[in-house]
Design a protein around this motif. Sequence first.
Motif, PDB file in Angstrom:
ATOM      1  N   GLU A  13       0.843  -1.193   0.000  1.00  0.00           N
ATOM      2  CA  GLU A  13       0.000   0.000   0.000  1.00  0.00           C
ATOM      3  C   GLU A  13       0.877   1.242   0.000  1.00  0.00           C
ATOM      4  O   GLU A  13       1.613   1.480   0.961  1.00  0.00           O
ATOM      5  CB  GLU A  13      -0.929   0.009   1.220  1.00  0.00           C
ATOM      6  CG  GLU A  13      -1.965  -1.096   1.227  1.00  0.00           C
ATOM      7  CD  GLU A  13      -2.913  -1.000   2.412  1.00  0.00           C
ATOM      8  OE1 GLU A  13      -2.749  -0.057   3.223  1.00  0.00           O
ATOM      9  OE2 GLU A  13      -3.812  -1.851   2.532  1.00  0.00           O
ATOM     10  N   ASN A  14       0.795   1.994  -1.088  1.00  0.00           N
ATOM     11  CA  ASN A  14       1.541   3.255  -1.196  1.00  0.00           C
ATOM     12  C   ASN A  14       3.027   3.064  -0.897  1.00  0.00           C
ATOM     13  O   ASN A  14       3.651   3.847  -0.181  1.00  0.00           O
ATOM     14  CB  ASN A  14       0.950   4.304  -0.250  1.00  0.00           C
ATOM     15  CG  ASN A  14      -0.494   4.619  -0.553  1.00  0.00           C
ATOM     16  OD1 ASN A  14      -0.875   4.739  -1.717  1.00  0.00           O
ATOM     17  ND2 ASN A  14      -1.310   4.732   0.491  1.00  0.00           N
ATOM     18  N   GLU A  51      -2.593  -3.869  10.189  1.00  0.00           N
ATOM     19  CA  GLU A  51      -2.280  -2.479   9.866  1.00  0.00           C
ATOM     20  C   GLU A  51      -0.881  -2.055  10.343  1.00  0.00           C
ATOM     21  O   GLU A  51      -0.500  -0.901  10.164  1.00  0.00           O
ATOM     22  CB  GLU A  51      -3.339  -1.506  10.384  1.00  0.00           C
ATOM     23  CG  GLU A  51      -4.731  -1.771   9.817  1.00  0.00           C
ATOM     24  CD  GLU A  51      -4.755  -1.837   8.300  1.00  0.00           C
ATOM     25  OE1 GLU A  51      -4.086  -1.006   7.638  1.00  0.00           O
ATOM     26  OE2 GLU A  51      -5.413  -2.752   7.757  1.00  0.00           O
ATOM     27  N   ASP A  52      -0.120  -2.959  10.971  1.00  0.00           N
ATOM     28  CA  ASP A  52       1.289  -2.655  11.231  1.00  0.00           C
ATOM     29  C   ASP A  52       2.046  -2.617   9.910  1.00  0.00           C
ATOM     30  O   ASP A  52       1.671  -3.303   8.943  1.00  0.00           O
ATOM     31  CB  ASP A  52       1.917  -3.709  12.146  1.00  0.00           C
ATOM     32  CG  ASP A  52       1.449  -3.585  13.592  1.00  0.00           C
ATOM     33  OD1 ASP A  52       0.788  -2.572  13.915  1.00  0.00           O
ATOM     34  OD2 ASP A  52       1.745  -4.496  14.387  1.00  0.00           O
ATOM     35  N   GLU A  53       3.116  -1.832   9.871  1.00  0.00           N
ATOM     36  CA  GLU A  53       3.948  -1.763   8.673  1.00  0.00           C
ATOM     37  C   GLU A  53       5.200  -2.607   8.881  1.00  0.00           C
ATOM     38  O   GLU A  53       5.992  -2.351   9.787  1.00  0.00           O
ATOM     39  CB  GLU A  53       4.344  -0.319   8.362  1.00  0.00           C
ATOM     40  CG  GLU A  53       5.231  -0.205   7.129  1.00  0.00           C
ATOM     41  CD  GLU A  53       5.778   1.198   6.907  1.00  0.00           C
ATOM     42  OE1 GLU A  53       6.633   1.363   5.999  1.00  0.00           O
ATOM     43  OE2 GLU A  53       5.372   2.122   7.636  1.00  0.00           O
TER      44      GLU A  53
END
Length: 600
Positions: free
Chosen positions: A496-497, A519-521
């Motif tokens: 994502e992005n 939702e952790d990167e």
Amino acid sequence: MTQAIRTPSPEAANSTVATDYLVSMSQPGSHLFEVRLQISRPNLAGPIVDSGVIDLKMPVWTPGSYMVREYARHLQDFRVCDRHGKSLSWSKVSKNTWRLQAGESDSLIVHYRIYANELTVRTNHLDSTHGYFNGAALFFYVPGWENLPIRVAIAPPKGWWVTTSLPSVSGVENTFEAADFDTLVDSPFEIGTHQVYDFEAAGKPHQLAIWGQGNGDVDRLITDCRKIIHEVSNLFSGLPYDRYVFLLHLSSQGYGGLEHKNSCSLNYPRLGLRDRDKYNRFMQLVAHEFFHLWNVKRLRPKELEVFNYEQECYTTSLWFCEGATSYYDGWIIYRAGIVEVKDFLNGLSKDISRFLNSPGRFVQPLGESSWDAWIKLYRRDAYSDNNQISYYLKGELVSLMLELLIRNRHGNRRSLDDVMVLMWEKFGKSEKGYTAAELQSAIASVAEMDLDDFFNRYLHGTEELPLNDYLQPFGLVIKPQNNDIVPDLGWRLAAENGKTIVKFVEAGSPAQLAGIDAEDELLAINGFRVSVENISDRLLDFQPGEQVNISFFHQDELRTSEAILRAPRPSAYKITSVEEPTPEQQRNFEGWLGCPYHKL
């Protein structure tokens, strides 16, 4: 050319027609339907009429989509007057109830507008190209008057036309009448410059109305729709309607369907009708909604026999309403000759793969999944796969097991078809709701065996479905398809992005034990940057049981945690042939699938 329309006066209307609607759209780009409701006191006695007070209620959900959607939230600019234009008092007494002080007035006029900018099969959509609405999301009902006829007039922009399954009122352009409020809710409208194709199937007239541009071959679509109609008509010995309408919205990325008694609404990607697999998926969607004409629209659980539009209607039987229909949608297009046997079995294989990769199957029983549809199925979050299972998905596979159980026990002389026909004859034709016990009893009577243990294990419990035990007598077996050698952490990642984001963490997995959340990167493993593209290659440097250090951002805080890698997990499964099929297995295969046994 479209002419101006006015709502029929009370004198012109049937004496029992208490509500007349006029739906306009003078500025389609505003996404606002303009609704004018004329309420005329019917020739009935009772407190509703005599008290001088009339309540208007807007549904909070629509049948076939089991979630409270609060349709009243889209209403604005509400006002009331008598037939002479004098304003009347009103108050809002609940989230979806407006109370009108009618006094001695014999006729009330209610004006309101509905914001419509959600293009799904269960909501409303209005823009410069068309208008589409569902009755539950646009219209009020008067408690106590639900069984009275209702008229709806449409005032479309110049050059637009109207398509709906409701019968038109003779001599009045663009005006239609519903026998009651249930019928009105069950009859969506398409208004615009959509293409309309008339065709006949099984001796009845049908229409295919298409809004939007796409890459489909209309002749092929109609031919295959006709095949589906004939196949299901043959199963149930006829069609339960006089006329049927397919409403198809071709959108950019939409997907969905909603069944109605005399029509269905379909939403599908506009460029998804040429690729073979995508086309087959669309025809499966058509078959699913069409099969619902019988299973759920007329043959439905006791809890849905009478609709309560104000609150949830709980039932444990959606596994049969939706799950059995999910089995039949693939089975029908195969029987109709639209797809080949390998396509049918591949479709089942994909669903089995989804099921076996859903850890929630060990947490939520199938009956509970049906009961909790209102709060879970349509409100998924990042943890949902851990604690719930779809009654569509598991219901389909339980239906497959029942199909194979019945066929194997009776040498293919009986099948799930016999269950459907029996239920139709006992409950569907009369629209008498069935109980969960009556459903189980009907299946058991066809199988000629006690199914208490089966239902306790697979409907009310969370035991693994022994699919291979039911496929084996037919010479088939489920096998993992990917010989994955990459150690597993129990997560799903997405790009994502330019970032690598954790989208799902399996309960009890190495990733969860390491403190990683959805939702952790993800940043690095053992100090080296990783991404969606190279994570598999990086993990190949390690063996199951080894410890790795994972660096990641959690709510913008840099963290590094230790994780112990586990053995690889299959992500895909396939129904394939057994190594050495017996003559009995081959006969069972041929009796079920109608073609010679062959290696898959």
